[in-house]
Motif scaffolding. Structure first.
Motif, PDB file in Angstrom:
ATOM      1  N   VAL A  38       0.969  -1.179  -0.213  1.00  0.00           N
ATOM      2  CA  VAL A  38      -0.138   0.127  -0.326  1.00  0.00           C
ATOM      3  C   VAL A  38       1.274   1.584  -0.389  1.00  0.00           C
ATOM      4  N   SER A  39       0.527   1.904  -1.340  1.00  0.00           N
ATOM      5  CA  SER A  39       1.431   3.201  -1.115  1.00  0.00           C
ATOM      6  C   SER A  39       1.283   4.211  -2.016  1.00  0.00           C
ATOM      7  N   SER A  40       1.199   5.311  -2.052  1.00  0.00           N
ATOM      8  CA  SER A  40       0.550   5.785  -3.267  1.00  0.00           C
ATOM      9  C   SER A  40       0.562   6.150  -4.495  1.00  0.00           C
ATOM     10  N   GLU A  41       2.077   5.161  -4.736  1.00  0.00           N
ATOM     11  CA  GLU A  41       1.293   4.784  -6.127  1.00  0.00           C
ATOM     12  C   GLU A  41       0.403   3.291  -6.574  1.00  0.00           C
ATOM     13  N   ILE A  42      -0.344   3.227  -5.649  1.00  0.00           N
ATOM     14  CA  ILE A  42      -2.080   2.405  -5.921  1.00  0.00           C
ATOM     15  C   ILE A  42      -2.627   3.021  -6.482  1.00  0.00           C
ATOM     16  N   LEU A  43      -2.518   4.894  -5.936  1.00  0.00           N
ATOM     17  CA  LEU A  43      -3.485   5.320  -7.240  1.00  0.00           C
ATOM     18  C   LEU A  43      -3.306   5.756  -8.255  1.00  0.00           C
ATOM     19  N   LEU A  44      -2.349   6.120  -8.421  1.00  0.00           N
ATOM     20  CA  LEU A  44      -1.816   6.431  -9.710  1.00  0.00           C
ATOM     21  C   LEU A  44      -2.016   6.270 -11.130  1.00  0.00           C
ATOM     22  N   GLU A  45      -1.850   4.661 -11.899  1.00  0.00           N
ATOM     23  CA  GLU A  45      -2.959   4.323 -12.454  1.00  0.00           C
ATOM     24  C   GLU A  45      -4.047   4.346 -12.559  1.00  0.00           C
ATOM     25  N   SER A  46      -4.976   4.156 -11.760  1.00  0.00           N
ATOM     26  CA  SER A  46      -6.479   4.888 -11.896  1.00  0.00           C
ATOM     27  C   SER A  46      -6.641   5.954 -12.279  1.00  0.00           C
ATOM     28  N   ILE A  47      -6.095   6.870 -11.710  1.00  0.00           N
ATOM     29  CA  ILE A  47      -6.314   8.503 -11.848  1.00  0.00           C
ATOM     30  C   ILE A  47      -6.224   9.054 -13.487  1.00  0.00           C
ATOM     31  N   GLN A  48      -7.271   9.384 -13.721  1.00  0.00           N
ATOM     32  CA  GLN A  48      -7.740  10.325 -15.733  1.00  0.00           C
ATOM     33  C   GLN A  48      -7.236  11.190 -15.716  1.00  0.00           C
ATOM     34  N   ALA A  49      -7.182  12.204 -14.848  1.00  0.00           N
ATOM     35  CA  ALA A  49      -6.307  13.079 -14.648  1.00  0.00           C
ATOM     36  C   ALA A  49      -5.229  13.534 -16.174  1.00  0.00           C
ATOM     37  N   ASP A  50      -5.327  14.787 -16.326  1.00  0.00           N
ATOM     38  CA  ASP A  50      -4.615  15.243 -18.229  1.00  0.00           C
ATOM     39  C   ASP A  50      -3.044  14.515 -17.511  1.00  0.00           C
ATOM     40  N   GLU A  51      -2.432  15.262 -16.337  1.00  0.00           N
ATOM     41  CA  GLU A  51      -1.190  14.825 -15.976  1.00  0.00           C
ATOM     42  C   GLU A  51      -1.052  13.705 -14.502  1.00  0.00           C
ATOM     43  N   LYS A  52      -0.640  13.744 -13.929  1.00  0.00           N
ATOM     44  CA  LYS A  52      -0.050  12.744 -12.860  1.00  0.00           C
ATOM     45  C   LYS A  52       0.976  12.174 -12.753  1.00  0.00           C
ATOM     46  N   TYR A  53       1.686  12.613 -10.984  1.00  0.00           N
ATOM     47  CA  TYR A  53       3.170  12.151 -11.244  1.00  0.00           C
ATOM     48  C   TYR A  53       3.302  11.374  -9.438  1.00  0.00           C
ATOM     49  N   LYS A  54       3.544  11.424  -9.158  1.00  0.00           N
ATOM     50  CA  LYS A  54       4.268  11.314  -7.041  1.00  0.00           C
ATOM     51  C   LYS A  54       5.259  11.844  -7.473  1.00  0.00           C
ATOM     52  N   VAL A  55       5.211  13.128  -6.671  1.00  0.00           N
ATOM     53  CA  VAL A  55       6.392  13.361  -6.507  1.00  0.00           C
ATOM     54  C   VAL A  55       6.510  13.572  -4.365  1.00  0.00           C
ATOM     55  N   GLU A  56       7.916  14.161  -4.073  1.00  0.00           N
ATOM     56  CA  GLU A  56       8.726  14.416  -2.933  1.00  0.00           C
ATOM     57  C   GLU A  56       8.549  15.197  -2.167  1.00  0.00           C
ATOM     58  N   LYS A  57       8.117  15.041  -1.063  1.00  0.00           N
ATOM     59  CA  LYS A  57       7.870  16.686   0.183  1.00  0.00           C
ATOM     60  C   LYS A  57       8.658  17.458  -0.140  1.00  0.00           C
ATOM     61  N   ASP A  58       9.995  16.999   0.322  1.00  0.00           N
ATOM     62  CA  ASP A  58      11.112  17.700   0.282  1.00  0.00           C
ATOM     63  C   ASP A  58      11.601  18.569  -0.424  1.00  0.00           C
ATOM     64  N   SER A  59      10.886  18.736  -2.110  1.00  0.00           N
ATOM     65  CA  SER A  59      12.177  19.220  -2.986  1.00  0.00           C
ATOM     66  C   SER A  59      10.223  19.512  -3.944  1.00  0.00           C
ATOM     67  N   ILE A  60       9.127  19.645  -3.186  1.00  0.00           N
ATOM     68  CA  ILE A  60       8.488  19.831  -3.991  1.00  0.00           C
ATOM     69  C   ILE A  60       8.278  21.977  -3.982  1.00  0.00           C
ATOM     70  N   VAL A  61       8.678  22.432  -2.855  1.00  0.00           N
ATOM     71  CA  VAL A  61       8.498  23.984  -3.524  1.00  0.00           C
ATOM     72  C   VAL A  61       9.138  23.943  -4.367  1.00  0.00           C
ATOM     73  N   GLU A  62      11.289  23.407  -4.438  1.00  0.00           N
ATOM     74  CA  GLU A  62      11.732  23.483  -6.009  1.00  0.00           C
ATOM     75  C   GLU A  62      11.015  23.114  -7.642  1.00  0.00           C
ATOM     76  N   TYR A  63      10.179  22.013  -6.951  1.00  0.00           N
ATOM     77  CA  TYR A  63       9.251  21.364  -8.149  1.00  0.00           C
ATOM     78  C   TYR A  63       8.554  22.297  -8.777  1.00  0.00           C
ATOM     79  N   LEU A  64       7.418  22.987  -7.838  1.00  0.00           N
ATOM     80  CA  LEU A  64       6.803  24.130  -8.474  1.00  0.00           C
ATOM     81  C   LEU A  64       7.064  25.089  -8.382  1.00  0.00           C
ATOM     82  N   SER A  65       8.295  25.583  -8.408  1.00  0.00           N
ATOM     83  CA  SER A  65       8.737  27.428  -8.672  1.00  0.00           C
ATOM     84  C   SER A  65       8.408  27.424 -10.517  1.00  0.00           C
ATOM     85  N   ASN A  66       8.289  28.196 -10.879  1.00  0.00           N
ATOM     86  CA  ASN A  66       8.282  28.525 -11.826  1.00  0.00           C
ATOM     87  C   ASN A  66       7.893  28.006 -12.984  1.00  0.00           C
TER      88      ASN A  66
END
Length: 465
Positions: free
Chosen positions: A406-434
């Motif tokens: 059981v992990s977040s990844e089990i949700l990803l396969e069935s999500i029908q959004a245009d974009e979907k991915y797993k991200v890390e909390k420690d790097s999310i601020v940098e990831y979302l910049s720009n």
């Protein structure tokens, strides 16, 4: 336990939202209050500034001397969320000293007092805070035990102004661990009975049975307000209080002509053979209109005028982390929300779509509990698919140990959004910049709220540049 005789109280787990409200009430009403919690937080710092002594080391010698006396004038309260190996709790238990759950104390406190109790697997925090605000703004003396920080008063505990026995008690009735069964309210609300806390109940039928028992405890001459469609699922012959249903365009009490105007929900309400027109709710969401309907009905029952009720709804500012606007600009909106159940996520995203048609909706979601993620994996994926972009953090474990597979990844396969991915909390601020974001939502009941300020600062800095 006699509340009027208590002169000292010690709270094990004082930093919890429900425990801190109870601690604040005792402190406000003249009781010497001490507490323990694992870590210092903004909430514990506020409690300390109000004059409550707190220690953060689980050591016997750190506890106040009065806890060892087993006196009827001393109250020791604990939360079921404390770990099983807690030294202080186990020491007191082994010594035969009386220990009480928060729910037991709350039940005792409300005995013989006019109590409005709001239950539901979701919606109870917003609904109880709405009721409390309507009554307080209408000059009623209340004591409000809330499950969140209400924006109007910046607290989870609205204090009675006179003798507490004369105040109206407004309390969030928590179904977790069957806590709400200690209450015997005069007015009860059931907002929802969706499957949740299956780690406690095992199956939905047991959860609904618990709600039935809650309603059986309502004063026979009292009043029950229940979301339209739920009564048939939990009604029993042992429930004696009168039920009334409520909803959007459905139920005995209903919202009519619901529209979105200038990012506000505008509507009318029909109740008691009359229609009150022109409500304006600044806290967005069709689900919040539904919550407002029952708050309006209770305010009407308890004697507020139509003018007072209209003004109360107009001035209601919401609860922290419940559809809370962090940034609201023409080019960018940042919303933070506590939603952690598929039904809550669906309600949230449906409302966002209505408020911002044509805008790209991006969600950063932190699943809460391994068991909940496992039990509702399909439903989570379906509700998150209402977004255009979904970013998933690791599961927040709370009280649970990991479950294999059981992990977040089990949700990803069935999500029908245009974009979907797993991200890390420690790097999310940098990831979302720009990033080119239009409507961005942080969502979850774990520690995702700790990302809100860093993200807000980054987005504002980026905008200023």
């Amino acid at each position: 336990m006699k509340i009027k005789n208590i002169h000292s109280a010690y709270f094990i787990g004082i930093g919890g939202i429900g425990m801190s409200a109870l601690a604040r009430w005792f402190h406000h009403n003249g009781v010497q209050v001490y507490g323990y919690d694992k870590t210092s937080t903004k909430l514990t710092t506020q409690l300390e500034s109000e004059g409550i002594s707190i220690h953060f080391e689980d050591e016997i010698e750190k506890m106040p001397d009065f806890v060892f006396k087993n006196s009827k004038e001393v109250l020791i309260v604990y939360t079921p969320a404390i770990p099983k190996d807690h030294k202080g709790f186990n020491y007191l238990k082994e010594k035969g000293i009386n220990l009480y759950k928060r729910s037991e104390v709350l039940g005792k406190l409300t005995e013989g007092m006019f109590t409005v109790a709001v239950a539901g697997t979701h919606g109870k925090t917003t609904t109880s805070s709405m009721i409390a605000h309507l009554l307080k703004s209408g000059k009623k003396d209340i004591a409000g035990f809330l499950g969140g920080i209400t924006t109007n008063y910046d607290t989870n505990m609205i204090m009675n102004q006179s003798d507490y026995k004369k105040a109206i008690i407004v309390v969030e009735a928590d179904e977790f661990d069957r806590s709400f069964l200690t209450l015997k309210p005069n007015v009860a609300v059931v907002t929802s009975t969706d499957a949740d806390h299956l780690d406690i109940y095992g199956k939905l039928e047991e959860l609904k049975k618990s709600f039935s028992l809650f309603l059986e405890n309502v004063n026979p001459s009292g009043q029950i307000y229940i979301k339209d469609g739920l009564w048939e699922e939990i009604a029993t012959k042992r429930i004696k209080a009168k039920p009334s249903s409520y909803g959007l365009n459905a139920g005995d009490i209903r919202a009519l002509h619901v529209q979105v105007k200038d990012a506000k929900f505008v509507f009318d309400v029909t109740l008691d053979n009359k229609v009150i027109k022109g409500f304006q709710l600044s806290v967005p969401g069709f689900h919040n209109v539904e919550n407002a309907v029952v708050a309006i009905a209770i305010a009407n029952q308890l004697g507020l005028s139509d003018k007072e009720i209209l003004e109360g709804i107009r001035t209601y500012q919401g609860v922290k982390r419940r559809f809370e606007y962090v940034i609201q600009r023409n080019d960018f909106v940042f919303i933070d929300d506590y939603a952690h159940h598929p039904s809550e996520i669906k309600a949230m995203l449906t409302s966002v779509r209505a408020l911002y048609p044509g805008k790209k909706v991006s969600v950063l979601f932190q699943p809460h509990l391994y068991s909940r993620t496992r039990d509702f994996a399909v439903e989570f994926s379906q509700s998150l698919s209402l977004a255009d972009e979904v970013m998933l953090l690791d599961i927040y474990p709370a009280r649970e140990l990991p479950i294999e597979g059981v992990s977040s990844e089990i949700l990803l396969e069935s999500i029908q959004a245009d974009e979907k991915y797993k991200v890390e909390k420690d790097s999310i601020v940098e990831y979302l910049s720009n990033r080119d974001l239009e409507v961005f939502i942080t969502m979850g009941a774990g520690d995702i709220d700790k990302l809100v300020e860093p993200l807000k600062e980054m987005f504002n800095t980026e905008h200023a540049a």
